[in-house]
Design a protein around this motif. Sequence first.
Motif, PDB file in Angstrom:
ATOM      1  N   LEU A 177      -0.904 -11.688   0.846  1.00 41.65           N
ATOM      2  CA  LEU A 177      -2.199 -11.465   1.079  1.00 41.65           C
ATOM      3  C   LEU A 177      -3.311 -12.611   0.633  1.00 41.65           C
ATOM      4  O   LEU A 177      -3.705 -13.940   1.227  1.00 41.65           O
ATOM      5  N   LEU A 235       2.607  -7.407  -1.047  1.00 47.63           N
ATOM      6  CA  LEU A 235       1.896  -7.567  -0.138  1.00 47.63           C
ATOM      7  C   LEU A 235       0.455  -8.123  -0.769  1.00 47.63           C
ATOM      8  O   LEU A 235       0.212  -8.830   0.255  1.00 47.63           O
ATOM      9  N   ILE A 236      -0.485  -7.804  -1.630  1.00 53.63           N
ATOM     10  CA  ILE A 236      -1.733  -8.310  -1.570  1.00 53.63           C
ATOM     11  C   ILE A 236      -1.351  -9.754  -2.351  1.00 53.63           C
ATOM     12  O   ILE A 236      -2.244 -10.841  -1.710  1.00 53.63           O
ATOM     13  N   ILE A 284       2.694  -2.542  -2.290  1.00 52.18           N
ATOM     14  CA  ILE A 284       1.736  -2.989  -2.316  1.00 52.18           C
ATOM     15  C   ILE A 284       1.043  -3.927  -2.723  1.00 52.18           C
ATOM     16  O   ILE A 284       1.203  -5.199  -2.072  1.00 52.18           O
ATOM     17  N   ALA A 340      -1.689 -16.574   0.835  1.00 56.37           N
ATOM     18  CA  ALA A 340      -2.058 -16.886   2.606  1.00 56.37           C
ATOM     19  C   ALA A 340      -3.824 -16.936   2.701  1.00 56.37           C
ATOM     20  O   ALA A 340      -3.949 -18.101   3.193  1.00 56.37           O
TER      21      ALA A 340
END
Lengths: 166, 438
Positions: free
Chosen positions: B16, B12-13, B9, B19
């Motif tokens: 994110l 992924l954060i 997680i 991006a």
Amino acid sequence: MRLQRVYLIYAVLCLAAASLVVIQWINQVQVPEDKTPESEPEKTPRLTIKDNELDLLARAVHAEAKGEPYEGKVAVAAVILNRVEHPEFPNTIAGVIYEPLAFQVVANGTINQKADEVSLQAAYDALHGVDPTNGALYFYNPAKTRNRWIRTRPVVKKIGRHIFTS
Amino acid sequence: MQRIKTPVIFTLIVILAAAAGSQYYANRAYRLQLEAGYRRAFRELAVHIDGMETELSKLLVANSPTQQFGGLANVLRLVYAAQANLGQLPIHGLNLARIENLLARVQAVAVEAAQGMHETKPLNAVRNELSQLYEQVRYVNNELQAQLALGEHKTSWTVRGGFMYASLLSPAETAFGEQQPLMQALLMIEDGMDRFYDSDFPSEIKRLKAPLPTGEPISEAEAVAAAKAFMPEQAAGRELAVTNLTEGEFPTYTVTAAAGGKDPITIEIAKDGGHVLWMINPRIVQKRQLTEGEMAAYAVQFLQERGFPEVELVDTDWNLNRLMCSFVVVEEGVLVYPRQLKVQVAADNGEIVGYQGLAYQAFAYIRKATPVLSPEQARAFVIETAEILEQRPAVILDPNFEQKLTYEFRVKQGPDQFLIYINAENGAEEKITRLEPG
């Protein structure tokens, strides 16, 4: 349980972000399909139209007049050429087509699609003097435009879904 | 499980955030670049209009050809630059018609004056008009300079939706001065030009126009008959009817020859005189079976059968398995370029798939002129370094659509070939055309 739900939302968001990055990357690497025109037999020196101008005009016709009758395609090309001739517009085909906000197909990118043979032929006919609009400078689709000014212009002709005005 | 979940997680954060950050910076860089481009165009517009005002004022007092020529050249350069700047701004041309009109008129008057430079006092004929234009350019310049003084850098051209909004609405409807002061300023200048006499702003620039076909008005039935007579082979088995009327510079009937399964052929007939102006056939020609010579012969035969006078093939061009043959009328051995005809021939079966005769019909009158110079005398006016390959008498049009009797010289200069037209009455070099390599 609540923590798992939060993780799930995070994961979905991350996937969405990753998808956006991938889509952007795909958009960046995609190059509009293009083909060099077939070479023609060798000829003696002559007056000629530049192939790239014909191609750009045909692309505009293809994007603007998709689904229109052949005469309507020639008419769209003729309007662009009438603007080139007119002192109040840019004096090149590229200048007229890429004039800010002049054509929707430039804003939405469909101008980059390869023109089909019919559009090329229509652009060619217009470049050789065929003008079904008798000198019109504007055209619009009455079902789509919200521009009130253009509706006040004198109508020259209606071909297919387009109205041509002077 | 929990041990794996946490780093996944976290990763992924981070992805994110990266991006989102990259998107933000890319978007910001793009907008800044766009804004810089628009500001450059606006500031350059102001500089060029300012220069134009200065040059016009100098022209009004210039009395020597040297100063006048230099001034006119500068005015023309500045007009082109200002027009380019205006075109780069995110405003559709419709709303700034008066400013664009003004630039076009300055250009037209400067060209007119420059073309008369061989006369002793070239500016006298246009001095009054130049003076009026100077007043208007001065007004626009003052307003633009005032906007720059107010601090153009504090505003933005790229406010979301701003310029789109401005371009779609008429000036009276655009109440967005707070968000778009520059846009509003330009529209105010446009409106402010109302204080000049309306006669100074014709709705359309006075343009020299080529003559148009003339004759007695014909009916729809006569238009259909004219189309049928012109294309009897194509008309056979097709239903001919007037399907449209064209208004505009000269009214015309659109006759469509339709048949089930076949592409409709369109033939345009002038309402005045019933002349056939053009014909288009959208048939896609799939293969090339005929030679260029055979196809040109089909085109010549087509014209002969319809009673056209003697013509000469001056150019051919291939496009999508069609041959475009360009002809001009030959009258007493003189090529008459204004009377031009174009015929498209299909390379598979020799069918005539296109015709254009507007210029031929419009220039029905040929100015009779007798050459004062002999071909040898005219030859002396061609630049010495060019090798003359061919020469012949020809009638051409000048920029005012006046017919000029000339000698046409096809010359070679280095690798390039040119057509040079020498006036057969006074030796003036009327026109130079470069021929593109085949």
